[in-house]
Design a protein around this motif. Sequence first.
Motif, PDB file in Angstrom:
ATOM      1  N   ASP A  64     -11.894  -1.902   0.579  1.00  0.00           N
ATOM      2  CA  ASP A  64     -10.702  -1.472  -0.338  1.00  0.00           C
ATOM      3  C   ASP A  64      -9.736  -2.174  -0.051  1.00  0.00           C
ATOM      4  O   ASP A  64      -8.660  -2.213  -0.938  1.00  0.00           O
ATOM      5  CB  ASP A  64     -10.531  -0.091  -0.368  1.00  0.00           C
ATOM      6  N   GLU A  94       0.739  -1.395 -13.374  1.00  0.00           N
ATOM      7  CA  GLU A  94      -0.552  -0.878 -13.535  1.00  0.00           C
ATOM      8  C   GLU A  94      -0.995  -0.295 -12.037  1.00  0.00           C
ATOM      9  O   GLU A  94      -0.576  -0.882 -10.934  1.00  0.00           O
ATOM     10  CB  GLU A  94      -1.427  -1.914 -13.673  1.00  0.00           C
ATOM     11  N   TYR A 104       0.763  -1.076   0.049  1.00  0.00           N
ATOM     12  CA  TYR A 104       0.072   0.085   0.029  1.00  0.00           C
ATOM     13  C   TYR A 104       0.843   1.265   0.087  1.00  0.00           C
ATOM     14  O   TYR A 104       0.651   2.112  -0.999  1.00  0.00           O
ATOM     15  CB  TYR A 104      -0.923   0.099   1.195  1.00  0.00           C
ATOM     16  N   GLU A 123      -3.624 -10.409  -7.248  1.00  0.00           N
ATOM     17  CA  GLU A 123      -1.909 -10.515  -7.317  1.00  0.00           C
ATOM     18  C   GLU A 123      -1.643 -11.862  -6.363  1.00  0.00           C
ATOM     19  O   GLU A 123      -0.667 -12.567  -6.779  1.00  0.00           O
ATOM     20  CB  GLU A 123      -1.199  -9.415  -7.168  1.00  0.00           C
ATOM     21  N   THR A 140     -11.289   2.470 -10.641  1.00  0.00           N
ATOM     22  CA  THR A 140     -11.062   1.294 -11.694  1.00  0.00           C
ATOM     23  C   THR A 140     -10.159   1.634 -12.906  1.00  0.00           C
ATOM     24  O   THR A 140     -10.462   2.746 -13.488  1.00  0.00           O
ATOM     25  CB  THR A 140     -12.002   0.651 -12.075  1.00  0.00           C
ATOM     26  N   ASN A 176      -2.900   0.862  -8.796  1.00  0.00           N
ATOM     27  CA  ASN A 176      -4.101   0.188  -7.943  1.00  0.00           C
ATOM     28  C   ASN A 176      -4.696   1.298  -7.446  1.00  0.00           C
ATOM     29  O   ASN A 176      -4.151   2.688  -7.553  1.00  0.00           O
ATOM     30  CB  ASN A 176      -3.447  -0.808  -6.848  1.00  0.00           C
ATOM     31  N   ASP A 207      -7.859  -4.620  -2.640  1.00  0.00           N
ATOM     32  CA  ASP A 207      -7.142  -4.407  -3.778  1.00  0.00           C
ATOM     33  C   ASP A 207      -5.613  -4.985  -3.627  1.00  0.00           C
ATOM     34  O   ASP A 207      -4.975  -4.638  -2.681  1.00  0.00           O
ATOM     35  CB  ASP A 207      -7.044  -2.839  -3.755  1.00  0.00           C
ATOM     36  N   GLY A 208      -5.276  -6.004  -4.331  1.00  0.00           N
ATOM     37  CA  GLY A 208      -4.049  -6.535  -4.248  1.00  0.00           C
ATOM     38  C   GLY A 208      -4.239  -8.129  -4.285  1.00  0.00           C
ATOM     39  O   GLY A 208      -3.350  -8.934  -4.317  1.00  0.00           O
ATOM     40  N   ASN A 215     -14.246  -0.128  -4.188  1.00  0.00           N
ATOM     41  CA  ASN A 215     -12.842   0.397  -4.358  1.00  0.00           C
ATOM     42  C   ASN A 215     -13.039   1.954  -4.725  1.00  0.00           C
ATOM     43  O   ASN A 215     -14.212   2.276  -5.075  1.00  0.00           O
ATOM     44  CB  ASN A 215     -12.097  -0.218  -5.191  1.00  0.00           C
ATOM     45  N   TYR A 241      -5.484  -7.384   1.923  1.00  0.00           N
ATOM     46  CA  TYR A 241      -5.425  -8.419   0.940  1.00  0.00           C
ATOM     47  C   TYR A 241      -4.496  -9.665   1.443  1.00  0.00           C
ATOM     48  O   TYR A 241      -4.793 -10.683   0.886  1.00  0.00           O
ATOM     49  CB  TYR A 241      -4.603  -8.056  -0.461  1.00  0.00           C
ATOM     50  N   ASN A 281      -9.737  -8.091 -11.811  1.00  0.00           N
ATOM     51  CA  ASN A 281     -10.647  -6.983 -11.106  1.00  0.00           C
ATOM     52  C   ASN A 281     -11.534  -6.127 -12.139  1.00  0.00           C
ATOM     53  O   ASN A 281     -10.704  -5.293 -12.755  1.00  0.00           O
ATOM     54  CB  ASN A 281     -10.049  -5.869 -10.160  1.00  0.00           C
TER      55      ASN A 281
END
Length: 383
Positions: free
Chosen positions: A257, A305, A48, A264, A283, A307, A260-261, A280, A234, A373
């Motif tokens: 939120d 990319e 994060y 992965e 996007t 997040n 998020d991750g 979240n 996550y 996502n």
Amino acid sequence: MKTRKLLAIALVAMMGTLSFVGCQKADASSDTIKIGGSFDLTGEAAQYGIATSNGVKLAIDEYNANGGVLGKQIEFILEDNKASQVDATNAFKKLVDNNKVIGFIGSDISSTTETIANLAAEKNIPMITPTGTKLGITTIGPNIFRACYVDPAQGELLAKFATEDLKAQTAAIMINSEQDYSTGIAEAFEAAFTAEGGTVVEKVNYGKNDVDFKPILANIKNANADVVVIPDYYETIATLITQAREIGITSTCIGGDGWDGVTEKTVNNPEVVEGSYFVNHYTVEDDAVIVQDFISNYKATYDAEPNAFAALGYDAAKILIEAIKTCESTEADAITAAMQNTSLDCVTGHITFDENRNPVKSVSVIEIKEGQNTLYKKLDAVK
């Protein structure tokens, strides 16, 4: 949301348009405008912190490439707080006492953000956290802002989504009892879900260091709820949901939120999160020019990319810098007044602030589909 009195100033700039009041002229004695930041770069929430600080740096680099602000370059001084409240305290004091920063961006998680907010309020340093979601953070002082929505809002949105879109009548909730983020979302979800006629059939607690969840997951399985709410980050979610699927839990899993991750983290076992949903801030599927430009520039800079944490970092920097720019001031009270009257197009939506300095903006519901996502829908601004 209360009506704001805006100063009519039209600005045309690459970074957007803001309206502010209560401005004073900048101090010309410094060669640069120093902004401090503190994030977890090496600790347990580093994914994060790194993404958020990268977003901040990208925004600042873009401003500097276009001449800076008030005719000066912005100097961003970043400190690693390692997700530790002690290190967060030391980092902030160093930035203020030694580096003489006039504004602050950070932190990432709520615990370190709250620690810093108390210090920023005492020193009257304008502060904006990109991702600190705990409800009371901005009430610590009139100079404390955030770019993200708050934990209770996430819980309320999840309850609305569960009842209206998923048609859920029963829910089970898994709570990290040692984490404000998890308890805040869980409590708000339960209140909103039951108010809509839903029934919470099971609640289980666990600790932040737990790794074997199967004993408590047995209770979740027996409850056979329509949805399982897991408000956590996550890494924990990846472990927890993998074990849930292993013992045969098939309920739809939803969360905030902090998810998020997770795609992965479960890339070698994507079926465990397939069909899950989380709320979240943005996007990559949003086709707005400001969003797509941000994504392109972030990829070109970091070869990754962005997040939601990166997007929020970018927006937080933009809000603070635009306040300084429009006020033509580095004086604390002027910046704070300017930030309060923000009306700005950002990556995570058009942002204004309520009376508690929480943003009013739209929210994205993300569906994990085929390991990716994907945007399920956007919900109206939280007010």
